[in-house]
Design an enzyme around this catalytic site. Sequence first.
Site, mmCIF file in Angstrom:
data_model
loop_
_atom_site.group_PDB
_atom_site.id
_atom_site.type_symbol
_atom_site.label_atom_id
_atom_site.label_comp_id
_atom_site.label_asym_id
_atom_site.label_seq_id
_atom_site.Cartn_x
_atom_site.Cartn_y
_atom_site.Cartn_z
ATOM 1 N N ARG A 1 -29.821 127.167 -67.863
ATOM 2 C CA ARG A 1 -28.677 126.258 -67.128
ATOM 3 C C ARG A 1 -29.736 125.407 -66.230
ATOM 4 N NH1 ARG A 1 -27.517 123.903 -62.599
ATOM 5 N NH2 ARG A 1 -27.292 126.087 -61.664
ATOM 6 N N ARG B 1 -17.311 132.310 -60.055
ATOM 7 C CA ARG B 1 -18.267 132.043 -58.726
ATOM 8 C C ARG B 1 -17.762 130.673 -58.308
ATOM 9 N NH1 ARG B 1 -24.209 130.955 -60.377
ATOM 10 N NH2 ARG B 1 -23.225 129.029 -61.090
ATOM 11 N N HIS C 1 -33.206 126.166 -53.823
ATOM 12 C CA HIS C 1 -34.460 125.171 -54.212
ATOM 13 C C HIS C 1 -35.763 125.066 -53.813
ATOM 14 C CE1 HIS C 1 -32.611 123.127 -57.967
ATOM 15 N NE2 HIS C 1 -31.466 123.855 -57.481
ATOM 16 N N HIS D 1 -66.323 138.581 -53.086
ATOM 17 C CA HIS D 1 -64.860 139.058 -53.668
ATOM 18 C C HIS D 1 -65.186 140.279 -54.667
ATOM 19 C CE1 HIS D 1 -61.678 136.453 -51.679
ATOM 20 N NE2 HIS D 1 -62.995 136.097 -51.119
#
Length: 381
Positions: free
Chosen positions: A10, A131, A202, A295
Amino acid sequence: MIKILDSTLREGEQTPGVYFDTHIKIAITELLDDIGVNIIEAGHPAVTNQIYRSVSEITKKCSHAIIGAHSRCLKKDVNLAIECKVKFLGIFYCVSDERLNLYSKNLNQVIEQIVEVIQYAKDKDPGLIIRYTPEDTVRSPWKNVIEVATEAVRAGADIISIADTTGYMIPGTDRSMYDYVKKLKDELADNDLYPEIAVHCHNDRGLALANALDGYRAGVDIIDASVMGLGERAGIVDLATLLTVLATDFNERNRWSLKKIPELYNFVSSYSGIPIPVNLPTTGKHAFTHCAGIHTQATIKNSLHYQSLDPELFGRKSEISLDHMSGLSSIKYSLEKIGEDGLKENIISEVLSKVKDIGQKGRCVSLSELKYVVRSLKEDN
Ligand code: HCA
Ligand code: CU
């Protein structure tokens, strides 16, 4: 136990240019189901005939997850969703003063419409989980939100979703999702109302996940997410990162089949045409790749030096990149991987220089390329 609502089909299809055919949507639903999400928002049937058909097809396939539809606060949208036989209906209607002005309606008129539509949906299908989302919840006047949420629950809404539609919230400030959730739950409880609470965050400020976790700590029942965080503008919460953090750092262990995530992400990426960002947590190509000499040297001895997540969780492995940052330890480690561990030190140094040369052109040397680098250097010596 937190429930996860996936909205790839959606909200994710609201990403510019993204369209999933029905059979692709069904495949995505099955992968989401395998992973163990609780609710799948399959689409908004009133938007196009194709979405209507996909939502109906998805509900026909057996699925553990609850299949839901999105709906404006209109009976015609509700009818279409019910025709598709969804078990979950997400109705949204914004109650900010600006929107009310735009619709030329006052709050009471809007509440009347919301109550009527929710009651209508419940009458048509008493088992339907409803909802209600006051769209742009967090920027709407509190008085409007609490009034509309109260009446929506009284009319039969099971869930109230707090939508941070524009990615406005910031943890630890007066725009805190944690405080918002607590306040909403408290005020509804004062009226003896205990709906489930969802958060839809968002990512406009890059804080969608942080805000969703704030909601989690404040006791929400449902968190919305999507694959790669697909959605309007900067999208929403990235599903994989959310599940990872909940499973590894919060009390939600062993809830989801995280090993299925790479398959889901590759699939959605292929059919959405949106590449997985290389640095996306857990699913990006580089999420477990180490680069700089310091690293890699430490990681080769103990991967935990520069990793706090286990790549095995996703069926992945730590990797070492060969490029202009590489040092001798990366080279030796990689040579061992291709069965070239007995090389003389002078050739190893030449391999290192060659790798750095190639790296300075802006690319990495793969293990298959390394074989040929070694072969040509051996021939020259
Ligand atoms: C939209 C906006 C929405 C709705 C969320 C919801 C938002 O695309 O319609 O209905 O719960 O971010 O507010 O996605
Ligand atoms: Cu949204």
